[in-house]
Scaffold this motif. Structure first.
Motif, mmCIF file in Angstrom:
data_model
loop_
_atom_site.group_PDB
_atom_site.id
_atom_site.type_symbol
_atom_site.label_atom_id
_atom_site.label_comp_id
_atom_site.label_asym_id
_atom_site.label_seq_id
_atom_site.Cartn_x
_atom_site.Cartn_y
_atom_site.Cartn_z
ATOM 1 N N MET A 34 0.948 -1.126 -0.035
ATOM 2 C CA MET A 34 0.104 -0.018 -0.021
ATOM 3 C C MET A 34 0.890 1.347 0.027
ATOM 4 S SD MET A 34 -3.218 0.068 -0.108
ATOM 5 C CE MET A 34 -3.816 1.692 1.044
ATOM 6 N N ASP A 35 1.853 1.129 0.632
ATOM 7 C CA ASP A 35 2.815 2.397 0.778
ATOM 8 C C ASP A 35 3.949 2.230 -0.181
ATOM 9 O OD1 ASP A 35 4.461 4.572 1.309
ATOM 10 O OD2 ASP A 35 4.821 4.044 3.535
ATOM 11 N N GLN A 36 3.490 2.740 -1.370
ATOM 12 C CA GLN A 36 4.277 2.673 -2.712
ATOM 13 C C GLN A 36 5.662 3.435 -2.481
ATOM 14 O OE1 GLN A 36 2.774 1.360 -6.623
ATOM 15 N NE2 GLN A 36 0.803 2.350 -5.520
ATOM 16 N N VAL A 37 5.433 4.556 -2.034
ATOM 17 C CA VAL A 37 6.604 5.654 -1.733
ATOM 18 C C VAL A 37 7.817 4.846 -0.987
ATOM 19 C CG1 VAL A 37 7.182 7.770 -0.809
ATOM 20 C CG2 VAL A 37 5.170 7.520 -1.773
ATOM 21 N N SER A 38 7.344 4.263 0.184
ATOM 22 C CA SER A 38 8.332 3.506 0.939
ATOM 23 C C SER A 38 9.058 2.353 -0.010
ATOM 24 C CB SER A 38 8.008 2.578 2.264
ATOM 25 O OG SER A 38 7.626 3.747 3.021
ATOM 26 N N LEU A 39 8.207 1.746 -1.035
ATOM 27 C CA LEU A 39 8.719 0.573 -1.746
ATOM 28 C C LEU A 39 9.675 1.225 -2.750
ATOM 29 C CD1 LEU A 39 8.576 -2.350 -2.773
ATOM 30 C CD2 LEU A 39 6.627 -1.419 -4.221
ATOM 31 N N ARG A 72 9.205 13.045 -2.070
ATOM 32 C CA ARG A 72 9.942 11.954 -1.399
ATOM 33 C C ARG A 72 10.724 11.083 -2.533
ATOM 34 N NH1 ARG A 72 6.577 8.772 2.797
ATOM 35 N NH2 ARG A 72 8.301 7.306 2.775
ATOM 36 N N ILE A 73 9.945 11.005 -3.441
ATOM 37 C CA ILE A 73 10.442 10.137 -4.724
ATOM 38 C C ILE A 73 11.396 10.923 -5.299
ATOM 39 C CG2 ILE A 73 9.832 8.832 -6.821
ATOM 40 C CD1 ILE A 73 7.021 8.254 -5.634
ATOM 41 N N LYS A 74 10.988 12.128 -5.607
ATOM 42 C CA LYS A 74 11.847 13.199 -6.479
ATOM 43 C C LYS A 74 13.365 13.183 -5.995
ATOM 44 C CE LYS A 74 12.361 17.651 -8.699
ATOM 45 N NZ LYS A 74 12.536 17.090 -9.992
ATOM 46 N N LYS A 75 13.446 13.298 -4.563
ATOM 47 C CA LYS A 75 14.644 13.564 -4.080
ATOM 48 C C LYS A 75 15.617 12.513 -4.041
ATOM 49 C CE LYS A 75 13.768 12.413 1.016
ATOM 50 N NZ LYS A 75 13.383 13.207 2.460
ATOM 51 N N LEU A 76 15.273 11.420 -4.234
ATOM 52 C CA LEU A 76 16.039 9.967 -4.136
ATOM 53 C C LEU A 76 17.234 10.253 -5.595
ATOM 54 C CD1 LEU A 76 13.559 7.234 -3.819
ATOM 55 C CD2 LEU A 76 15.018 8.191 -1.924
ATOM 56 N N PRO A 77 18.290 10.208 -4.953
ATOM 57 C CA PRO A 77 19.465 10.634 -6.063
ATOM 58 C C PRO A 77 19.443 9.711 -7.409
ATOM 59 C CG PRO A 77 20.270 9.629 -4.189
ATOM 60 C CD PRO A 77 18.814 9.792 -3.742
#
Length: 207
Positions: A34-39, A72-77
């Motif tokens: 359910m938490d796809q951002v954490s995934l 949160r997704i965008k900041k992942l390098p």
């Protein structure tokens, strides 16, 4: 600030399509995701060196995720949040591999003869063409195996395609953004209802 990025198709990347958050595919069949951002954050930790993860929102769920989630997704390098207007087929055909929970993108990727890693159960994961992963701790090794040692088999692919085409019926039960008129068209609704009735009769021949 433009939160979306333009995909560089000349770079090595893996494509992950975000699923509709509250679709039955997630709520019923894969609630653990359910938490796809954490995934996505977890997947970013297991990517091979030099390989990016391209993430794109589901076309019917644009605006469904909060801005803070997208940030949160965008900041992942090593992750790019791709503009949802980009055609998924462009990403599929140029990707090194596809990671999905149980999206139809996985099926489409098999048609392109691309490695597919399934995190959840899907209708196309039963014939040995996909890498079925249930332990995220093994994701790094699975990605490397999928890219370096593809398990694609043309005969198996054709058998799967034939099985799927033999089982589907005309009509659409999934609303596509911008196509409400076609979705509610009387012919489409008749096709869907007749298909449901025929399937019920097939499994309950006495009724």
């Amino acid at each position: 600030m433009n939160i979306y990025s333009t995909p560089d198709l000349n770079k090595e990347f893996i494509f992950y399509p975000l699923h509709m958050q509250y679709d039955a595919q997630i709520l019923v069949r894969a609630p653990e995701f359910m938490d796809q951002v954490s995934l996505v954050e977890t997947m970013s930790n297991f990517l091979p060196a030099g390989v990016k993860l391209y993430v794109k929102e589901h076309p019917n769920f644009v605006g469904g995720m909060t801005l803070s989630e997208l940030k949160r997704i965008k900041k992942l390098p090593n992750v790019l949040l791709i503009d949802p207007k980009v055609n998924s087929h462009i990403l599929i055909s140029n990707a090194k591999a596809i990671i999905t929970i149980n999206s139809n993108v996985g099926w489409e990727a098999l048609l392109y003869e691309k490695p597919v890693i399934c995190l959840g159960e899907a209708y196309y994961d039963i014939v040995g063409l996909t890498h079925n992963l249930r332990d995220l701790g093994k994701l790094k090794d699975t990605i490397s195996t999928a890219i370096e040692n593809p398990i694609f088999n043309k005969q198996t692919q054709l058998r799967l395609i034939n099985a799927v085409l033999s089982s589907i019926r005309p009509g659409s039960v999934v609303y596509q953004r911008g196509h409400l008129k076609q979705f509610l068209d009387e012919t489409n609704l008749d096709n869907v209802s007749n298909g449901i009735i025929d399937e019920l009769k097939r499994f309950n021949p006495r009724n």
